[in-house]
Design a protein around this motif. Structure first.
Motif, PDB file in Angstrom:
ATOM      1  N   GLY A  32     -24.075  42.161   7.304  1.00 55.26           N
ATOM      2  CA  GLY A  32     -22.698  42.636   7.100  1.00 55.26           C
ATOM      3  C   GLY A  32     -22.423  43.743   8.099  1.00 55.26           C
ATOM      4  N   GLY A  88     -16.570  36.228   5.382  1.00 55.16           N
ATOM      5  CA  GLY A  88     -15.228  35.704   5.638  1.00 55.16           C
ATOM      6  C   GLY A  88     -14.224  36.333   4.722  1.00 55.16           C
ATOM      7  N   ILE A 137     -19.795  28.669   2.659  1.00 51.89           N
ATOM      8  CA  ILE A 137     -18.859  29.011   1.583  1.00 51.89           C
ATOM      9  C   ILE A 137     -17.446  28.677   2.055  1.00 51.89           C
ATOM     10  CG2 ILE A 137     -18.026  30.773  -0.019  1.00 51.89           C
ATOM     11  CD1 ILE A 137     -21.072  30.106  -0.341  1.00 51.89           C
ATOM     12  N   SER A 139     -13.732  27.052   0.166  1.00 54.11           N
ATOM     13  CA  SER A 139     -12.769  27.565  -0.828  1.00 54.11           C
ATOM     14  C   SER A 139     -11.942  26.389  -1.334  1.00 54.11           C
ATOM     15  CB  SER A 139     -11.832  28.579  -0.163  1.00 54.11           C
ATOM     16  OG  SER A 139     -10.764  28.910  -1.033  1.00 54.11           O
ATOM     17  N   PRO A 182     -15.208  27.765  -3.993  1.00 51.60           N
ATOM     18  CA  PRO A 182     -14.770  28.475  -5.200  1.00 51.60           C
ATOM     19  C   PRO A 182     -13.252  28.593  -5.273  1.00 51.60           C
ATOM     20  CG  PRO A 182     -16.326  29.792  -3.874  1.00 51.60           C
ATOM     21  CD  PRO A 182     -15.806  28.685  -3.009  1.00 51.60           C
ATOM     22  N   THR A 187     -13.514  39.663  -6.493  1.00 51.56           N
ATOM     23  CA  THR A 187     -14.478  40.383  -5.635  1.00 51.56           C
ATOM     24  C   THR A 187     -13.625  41.371  -4.835  1.00 51.56           C
ATOM     25  OG1 THR A 187     -14.143  38.761  -3.887  1.00 51.56           O
ATOM     26  CG2 THR A 187     -15.955  38.308  -5.403  1.00 51.56           C
ATOM     27  N   GLU A 188     -14.033  41.687  -3.612  1.00 47.51           N
ATOM     28  CA  GLU A 188     -13.150  42.512  -2.760  1.00 47.51           C
ATOM     29  C   GLU A 188     -12.144  41.640  -2.001  1.00 47.51           C
ATOM     30  OE1 GLU A 188     -15.398  45.176  -0.273  1.00 47.51           O
ATOM     31  OE2 GLU A 188     -16.548  45.932  -1.976  1.00 47.51           O
TER      32      GLU A 188
HETATM   33  P1  NDP Z   1     -15.687  40.082  -0.251  1.00 52.53           P
HETATM   34  O1  NDP Z   1     -14.543  40.682   0.489  1.00 52.53           O
HETATM   35  O2  NDP Z   1     -16.208  40.799  -1.439  1.00 52.53           O
HETATM   36  O3  NDP Z   1     -16.902  39.810   0.755  1.00 52.53           O
HETATM   37  C1  NDP Z   1     -16.705  39.416   2.081  1.00 52.53           C
HETATM   38  C2  NDP Z   1     -17.978  39.642   2.854  1.00 52.53           C
HETATM   39  O4  NDP Z   1     -17.818  39.164   4.184  1.00 52.53           O
HETATM   40  C3  NDP Z   1     -18.343  41.117   2.949  1.00 52.53           C
HETATM   41  O5  NDP Z   1     -19.721  41.273   2.749  1.00 52.53           O
HETATM   42  C4  NDP Z   1     -17.976  41.479   4.378  1.00 52.53           C
HETATM   43  O6  NDP Z   1     -18.871  42.464   4.878  1.00 52.53           O
HETATM   44  C5  NDP Z   1     -18.236  40.144   5.088  1.00 52.53           C
HETATM   45  N1  NDP Z   1     -17.490  40.065   6.334  1.00 52.53           N
HETATM   46  C6  NDP Z   1     -16.147  39.952   6.485  1.00 52.53           C
HETATM   47  N2  NDP Z   1     -15.819  39.964   7.784  1.00 52.53           N
HETATM   48  C7  NDP Z   1     -16.984  40.073   8.482  1.00 52.53           C
HETATM   49  C8  NDP Z   1     -17.304  40.158   9.856  1.00 52.53           C
HETATM   50  N3  NDP Z   1     -16.359  40.108  10.795  1.00 52.53           N
HETATM   51  N4  NDP Z   1     -18.597  40.270  10.220  1.00 52.53           N
HETATM   52  C9  NDP Z   1     -19.557  40.314   9.282  1.00 52.53           C
HETATM   53  N5  NDP Z   1     -19.331  40.245   7.956  1.00 52.53           N
HETATM   54  C10 NDP Z   1     -18.051  40.135   7.559  1.00 52.53           C
HETATM   55  O7  NDP Z   1     -15.174  38.640  -0.671  1.00 52.53           O
HETATM   56  P2  NDP Z   1     -15.922  37.357  -1.323  1.00 52.53           P
HETATM   57  O8  NDP Z   1     -17.295  37.676  -1.717  1.00 52.53           O
HETATM   58  O9  NDP Z   1     -14.993  36.836  -2.338  1.00 52.53           O
HETATM   59  O10 NDP Z   1     -15.892  36.383  -0.073  1.00 52.53           O
HETATM   60  C11 NDP Z   1     -17.022  35.714   0.425  1.00 52.53           C
HETATM   61  C12 NDP Z   1     -16.598  34.366   0.954  1.00 52.53           C
HETATM   62  O11 NDP Z   1     -16.062  33.595  -0.112  1.00 52.53           O
HETATM   63  C13 NDP Z   1     -15.503  34.421   2.020  1.00 52.53           C
HETATM   64  O12 NDP Z   1     -15.807  33.454   3.011  1.00 52.53           O
HETATM   65  C14 NDP Z   1     -14.241  34.027   1.248  1.00 52.53           C
HETATM   66  O13 NDP Z   1     -13.285  33.432   2.083  1.00 52.53           O
HETATM   67  C15 NDP Z   1     -14.822  33.034   0.273  1.00 52.53           C
HETATM   68  N6  NDP Z   1     -14.053  32.774  -0.945  1.00 52.53           N
HETATM   69  C16 NDP Z   1     -13.652  33.782  -1.781  1.00 52.53           C
HETATM   70  C17 NDP Z   1     -12.969  33.468  -2.950  1.00 52.53           C
HETATM   71  C18 NDP Z   1     -12.455  34.503  -3.876  1.00 52.53           C
HETATM   72  O14 NDP Z   1     -11.494  34.233  -4.615  1.00 52.53           O
HETATM   73  N7  NDP Z   1     -13.053  35.687  -3.946  1.00 52.53           N
HETATM   74  C19 NDP Z   1     -12.711  32.076  -3.348  1.00 52.53           C
HETATM   75  C20 NDP Z   1     -13.161  31.115  -2.371  1.00 52.53           C
HETATM   76  C21 NDP Z   1     -13.830  31.460  -1.244  1.00 52.53           C
HETATM   77  P3  NDP Z   1     -18.490  43.724   5.783  1.00 52.53           P
HETATM   78  O15 NDP Z   1     -17.072  44.074   5.496  1.00 52.53           O
HETATM   79  O16 NDP Z   1     -19.482  44.759   5.386  1.00 52.53           O
HETATM   80  O17 NDP Z   1     -18.718  43.236   7.171  1.00 52.53           O
END
Ligand code: NDP
Ligand code: 8X3
Length: 251
Positions: A32, A88, A137, A139, A182, A187-188
């Motif tokens: 991350g 993402g 992952i 969506s 999902p 989450t965030e």
């Molecule tokens: P969060 O925002 O909680 O987590 C996103 C994670 O992605 C963080 O750890 C962030 O880390 C990392 N990230 C984002 N951009 C970058 C980058 N440029 N380089 C490296 N790391 C990156 O959201 P979720 O856990 O919900 O999301 C995880 C995945 O699930 C995503 O792909 C999202 O699209 C997908 N998703 C989410 C859903 C939801 O409703 N929550 C439903 C369906 C899919 P950091 O900022 O530290 O880099």
């Protein structure tokens, strides 16, 4: 014991998947951009389990950073069994004529190009594995397009297509490839989509019980724990209150 590599492990699904894998005695490489979160997740895992944890801080959008971070792994960590392409998110929620170009770049560069850069660098490290597995992952946004979802949906449709492509191109290498789709999960994610507006983010889940990150980690672990001759191609998981992006039962 497997060596696992999880992107986006500083919060949400990635963090929960890393903790789940660690609880099943796998080694975890957590990635991350937020260094302090990586350190927090590492110490929480070390407090609760005996799993070995390595942190890698890089931005998946930057191809040289991705390449250098993965190349920096020492021999002890260079054989990877499981890759989870999870980093993402969504940026903005506007109709196509009002969208911000920077938001579009961010989503395409992270959700599609980032996933490709990481996969390209990790694949050579999976050659020795006896149980190689890639999770992407996706969506429900990669199954149905919804109003104002435009570019985010397009990136997740791309994740779906790339998962199929990986399964075909990696067939002879016996790498299992699964896409997890999902639905609404707290989450965030929404905080990021609405640029830090906590009130707006909270409202997304008003009147229903959304998925949580552990629900998704359990599904990922389930897939991984099936016998090696079984490849679950895709899993679509929604809260019981959500039938599709447009059919949501709110109290
Ligand atoms: P969060 O925002 O909680 O987590 C996103 C994670 O992605 C963080 O750890 C962030 O880390 C990392 N990230 C984002 N951009 C970058 C980058 N440029 N380089 C490296 N790391 C990156 O959201 P979720 O856990 O919900 O999301 C995880 C995945 O699930 C995503 O792909 C999202 O699209 C997908 N998703 C989410 C859903 C939801 O409703 N929550 C439903 C369906 C899919 P950091 O900022 O530290 O880099
Ligand atoms: C996140 C789920 O419904 O906000 O991928 O697109 S949704």
């Amino acid at each position: 014991m497997l060596t696992t590599f999880i992107t986006g492990a500083t919060s949400g699904f990635g963090e929960a998947i890393a903790k789940k894998f660690a609880s099943e005695n796998h080694r975890v490489i957590i990635c991350g951009r937020r260094k302090e979160n990586l350190e927090r997740v590492k110490s929480e895992i070390e407090l609760d389990t005996k799993a070995e944890v390595l942190t890698l801080c890089f931005d998946v959008q930057k191809k040289n950073e991705v390449r250098d971070a993965i190349a920096s792994l020492n021999d002890e960590w260079k054989n990877i069994d499981v890759l989870v392409n999870n980093a993402g998110g969504a940026h903005g929620f506007s109709s196509i004529e009002d969208g911000e170009l920077n938001d579009w770049d961010e989503m395409i560069d992270t959700n599609v190009k980032g996933l490709l850069y990481v996969t390209k660098s990790v694949l050579p490290l999976m050659k020795q594995s006896e149980n190689p597995y890639i999770f992407n992952i996706g969506s429900t946004a990669g199954k149905y397009v919804y109003e104002k979802g435009n570019i985010y949906c397009a990136t997740k449709f791309a994740v779906d297509a790339l998962t199929q492509a990986m399964r075909i191109d990696l067939l002879k290498k016996k790498i299992r490839v699964t896409v997890i789709h999902p639905g609404m999960a707290e989450t965030e994610f929404s905080l990021v989509r609405f640029n830090g507006d906590a009130e707006r983010a909270k409202n997304v889940y008003k009147g229903l019980e959304p998925l949580n990150a552990n629900d998704i980690a359990d599904v990922v672990a389930y897939c991984l724990n099936t016998p090696k001759h079984v490849n679950i191609n895709e899993m679509v998981i929604t809260p019981t209150s959500q039938a599709s992006p447009y059919y949501i039962d709110r109290k």
